[in-house]
Design a protein around this motif. Structure first.
Motif, PDB file in Angstrom:
ATOM      1  N   SER A  72       0.817  -1.215   0.000  1.00  0.00           N
ATOM      2  CA  SER A  72       0.000   0.000   0.000  1.00  0.00           C
ATOM      3  C   SER A  72       0.854   1.270   0.000  1.00  0.00           C
ATOM      4  O   SER A  72       0.327   2.374  -0.035  1.00  0.00           O
ATOM      5  N   GLY A  73       2.189   1.116   0.053  1.00  0.00           N
ATOM      6  CA  GLY A  73       3.089   2.258   0.001  1.00  0.00           C
ATOM      7  C   GLY A  73       3.506   2.791   1.357  1.00  0.00           C
ATOM      8  O   GLY A  73       4.244   3.766   1.442  1.00  0.00           O
ATOM      9  N   GLU A  74       3.086   2.159   2.428  1.00  0.00           N
ATOM     10  CA  GLU A  74       3.426   2.604   3.779  1.00  0.00           C
ATOM     11  C   GLU A  74       4.823   2.120   4.143  1.00  0.00           C
ATOM     12  O   GLU A  74       5.219   0.996   3.832  1.00  0.00           O
ATOM     13  N   ARG A  75       5.596   2.976   4.817  1.00  0.00           N
ATOM     14  CA  ARG A  75       6.934   2.619   5.271  1.00  0.00           C
ATOM     15  C   ARG A  75       6.849   2.141   6.718  1.00  0.00           C
ATOM     16  O   ARG A  75       6.378   2.868   7.578  1.00  0.00           O
ATOM     17  N   VAL A  76       7.344   0.927   6.958  1.00  0.00           N
ATOM     18  CA  VAL A  76       7.257   0.309   8.274  1.00  0.00           C
ATOM     19  C   VAL A  76       8.647  -0.148   8.704  1.00  0.00           C
ATOM     20  O   VAL A  76       9.302  -0.882   7.961  1.00  0.00           O
ATOM     21  N   PRO A  77       9.104   0.269   9.909  1.00  0.00           N
ATOM     22  CA  PRO A  77      10.392  -0.237  10.386  1.00  0.00           C
ATOM     23  C   PRO A  77      10.253  -1.664  10.915  1.00  0.00           C
ATOM     24  O   PRO A  77       9.263  -2.010  11.545  1.00  0.00           O
ATOM     25  N   VAL A  78      11.255  -2.495  10.639  1.00  0.00           N
ATOM     26  CA  VAL A  78      11.249  -3.893  11.066  1.00  0.00           C
ATOM     27  C   VAL A  78      12.624  -4.211  11.646  1.00  0.00           C
ATOM     28  O   VAL A  78      13.648  -3.880  11.057  1.00  0.00           O
ATOM     29  N   GLU A  79      12.634  -4.849  12.814  1.00  0.00           N
ATOM     30  CA  GLU A  79      13.884  -5.283  13.434  1.00  0.00           C
ATOM     31  C   GLU A  79      14.203  -6.702  12.984  1.00  0.00           C
ATOM     32  O   GLU A  79      13.303  -7.521  12.839  1.00  0.00           O
ATOM     33  N   PHE A  80      15.490  -6.978  12.792  1.00  0.00           N
ATOM     34  CA  PHE A  80      15.918  -8.312  12.375  1.00  0.00           C
ATOM     35  C   PHE A  80      17.270  -8.622  12.992  1.00  0.00           C
ATOM     36  O   PHE A  80      17.941  -7.737  13.520  1.00  0.00           O
ATOM     37  N   SER A  81      17.650  -9.884  12.934  1.00  0.00           N
ATOM     38  CA  SER A  81      18.995 -10.288  13.333  1.00  0.00           C
ATOM     39  C   SER A  81      19.593 -11.136  12.218  1.00  0.00           C
ATOM     40  O   SER A  81      18.888 -11.857  11.524  1.00  0.00           O
ATOM     41  N   LEU A  82      20.882 -11.026  12.054  1.00  0.00           N
ATOM     42  CA  LEU A  82      21.622 -11.749  11.022  1.00  0.00           C
ATOM     43  C   LEU A  82      22.690 -12.582  11.709  1.00  0.00           C
ATOM     44  O   LEU A  82      23.489 -12.056  12.477  1.00  0.00           O
ATOM     45  N   THR A  83      22.672 -13.874  11.458  1.00  0.00           N
ATOM     46  CA  THR A  83      23.681 -14.769  12.008  1.00  0.00           C
ATOM     47  C   THR A  83      24.497 -15.312  10.844  1.00  0.00           C
ATOM     48  O   THR A  83      23.932 -15.801   9.870  1.00  0.00           O
ATOM     49  N   GLY A  84      25.804 -15.214  10.945  1.00  0.00           N
ATOM     50  CA  GLY A  84      26.684 -15.668   9.872  1.00  0.00           C
ATOM     51  C   GLY A  84      26.955 -14.553   8.883  1.00  0.00           C
ATOM     52  O   GLY A  84      26.799 -13.378   9.185  1.00  0.00           O
ATOM     53  N   ASN A  85      27.386 -14.936   7.685  1.00  0.00           N
ATOM     54  CA  ASN A  85      27.625 -13.958   6.622  1.00  0.00           C
ATOM     55  C   ASN A  85      27.252 -14.582   5.285  1.00  0.00           C
ATOM     56  O   ASN A  85      27.142 -15.797   5.174  1.00  0.00           O
ATOM     57  N   PRO A  86      27.037 -13.754   4.269  1.00  0.00           N
ATOM     58  CA  PRO A  86      26.584 -14.272   2.973  1.00  0.00           C
ATOM     59  C   PRO A  86      27.553 -15.244   2.303  1.00  0.00           C
ATOM     60  O   PRO A  86      27.133 -16.091   1.523  1.00  0.00           O
ATOM     61  N   ILE A  87      28.824 -15.163   2.611  1.00  0.00           N
ATOM     62  CA  ILE A  87      29.807 -16.015   1.941  1.00  0.00           C
ATOM     63  C   ILE A  87      29.752 -17.440   2.495  1.00  0.00           C
ATOM     64  O   ILE A  87      29.706 -18.406   1.741  1.00  0.00           O
ATOM     65  N   THR A  88      29.733 -17.584   3.809  1.00  0.00           N
ATOM     66  CA  THR A  88      29.719 -18.916   4.413  1.00  0.00           C
ATOM     67  C   THR A  88      28.314 -19.396   4.751  1.00  0.00           C
ATOM     68  O   THR A  88      28.131 -20.537   5.146  1.00  0.00           O
ATOM     69  N   GLY A  89      27.342 -18.529   4.595  1.00  0.00           N
ATOM     70  CA  GLY A  89      25.957 -18.871   4.893  1.00  0.00           C
ATOM     71  C   GLY A  89      25.422 -18.014   6.028  1.00  0.00           C
ATOM     72  O   GLY A  89      26.079 -17.858   7.053  1.00  0.00           O
ATOM     73  N   SER A  90      24.273 -17.455   5.818  1.00  0.00           N
ATOM     74  CA  SER A  90      23.694 -16.587   6.836  1.00  0.00           C
ATOM     75  C   SER A  90      22.225 -16.930   7.047  1.00  0.00           C
ATOM     76  O   SER A  90      21.572 -17.498   6.176  1.00  0.00           O
ATOM     77  N   THR A  91      21.747 -16.561   8.221  1.00  0.00           N
ATOM     78  CA  THR A  91      20.357 -16.756   8.580  1.00  0.00           C
ATOM     79  C   THR A  91      19.796 -15.423   9.037  1.00  0.00           C
ATOM     80  O   THR A  91      20.393 -14.769   9.898  1.00  0.00           O
ATOM     81  N   ILE A  92      18.677 -15.036   8.465  1.00  0.00           N
ATOM     82  CA  ILE A  92      18.011 -13.789   8.861  1.00  0.00           C
ATOM     83  C   ILE A  92      16.777 -14.168   9.655  1.00  0.00           C
ATOM     84  O   ILE A  92      15.995 -15.016   9.242  1.00  0.00           O
ATOM     85  N   ASP A  93      16.621 -13.529  10.802  1.00  0.00           N
ATOM     86  CA  ASP A  93      15.484 -13.811  11.662  1.00  0.00           C
ATOM     87  C   ASP A  93      14.739 -12.514  11.946  1.00  0.00           C
ATOM     88  O   ASP A  93      15.339 -11.519  12.334  1.00  0.00           O
ATOM     89  N   VAL A  94      13.435 -12.549  11.702  1.00  0.00           N
ATOM     90  CA  VAL A  94      12.562 -11.409  12.005  1.00  0.00           C
ATOM     91  C   VAL A  94      11.623 -11.868  13.107  1.00  0.00           C
ATOM     92  O   VAL A  94      11.063 -12.957  13.031  1.00  0.00           O
ATOM     93  N   LYS A  95      11.476 -11.039  14.131  1.00  0.00           N
ATOM     94  CA  LYS A  95      10.601 -11.403  15.238  1.00  0.00           C
ATOM     95  C   LYS A  95       9.185 -11.638  14.740  1.00  0.00           C
ATOM     96  O   LYS A  95       8.712 -10.979  13.824  1.00  0.00           O
ATOM     97  N   GLY A  96       8.504 -12.596  15.367  1.00  0.00           N
ATOM     98  CA  GLY A  96       7.147 -12.956  14.963  1.00  0.00           C
ATOM     99  C   GLY A  96       6.180 -11.795  15.000  1.00  0.00           C
ATOM    100  O   GLY A  96       5.340 -11.643  14.113  1.00  0.00           O
ATOM    101  N   GLU A  97       6.294 -10.941  16.023  1.00  0.00           N
ATOM    102  CA  GLU A  97       5.363  -9.814  16.099  1.00  0.00           C
ATOM    103  C   GLU A  97       5.602  -8.791  14.989  1.00  0.00           C
ATOM    104  O   GLU A  97       4.694  -8.086  14.583  1.00  0.00           O
ATOM    105  N   GLU A  98       6.826  -8.733  14.477  1.00  0.00           N
ATOM    106  CA  GLU A  98       7.119  -7.834  13.362  1.00  0.00           C
ATOM    107  C   GLU A  98       6.384  -8.308  12.110  1.00  0.00           C
ATOM    108  O   GLU A  98       5.805  -7.510  11.381  1.00  0.00           O
TER     109      GLU A  98
END
Length: 112
Positions: A72-98
């Motif tokens: 709908s064009g609305e800007r929403v901030p979202v918190e996330f965490s990144l484990t690892g790195n893109p070269i060796t493999g990474s995991t992105i986690d977004v909280k469920g409530e987000e």
């Protein structure tokens, strides 16, 4: 003596350029991963406008905020965490409530 100083300056510039390039690469990978993760189960894809992360490039775990543009064009901030790195493999986690908050905004945005 002048050649050593020039070599040092060039080396510092190369290292700084590699670091900035690495951060850009990680940010692009996080944007792609967040887009895929936050668009799951939706009829329309969300767009990631900006990503900001704490920590330094080679950290094993980083957290950050992203600005998500809903369909709908609305800007929403979202918190996330990144484990690892893109070269060796990474995991992105977004909280469920987000995710729930984004889904509710999408739902109520379509009811207007």
């Amino acid at each position: 003596m002048g050649g050593g100083l020039v070599g040092t300056v060039v080396a510092v510039l190369v290292v700084a350029g590699l670091y900035v390039g690495g951060e850009w690469f990680v940010a692009q990978d996080v944007k792609a991963g967040l887009t895929e993760l936050l668009s799951e189960g939706r009829s329309r894809q969300v767009e990631i406008e900006a990503v900001g992360m704490d920590g330094w490039l080679l950290s094993g775990k980083r957290s950050g905020n992203a600005v998500v543009i809903t369909p709908s064009g609305e800007r929403v901030p979202v918190e996330f965490s990144l484990t690892g790195n893109p070269i060796t493999g990474s995991t992105i986690d977004v909280k469920g409530e987000e995710r729930l908050r984004l889904m509710l905004r999408e739902l109520f945005g379509t009811l207007r």
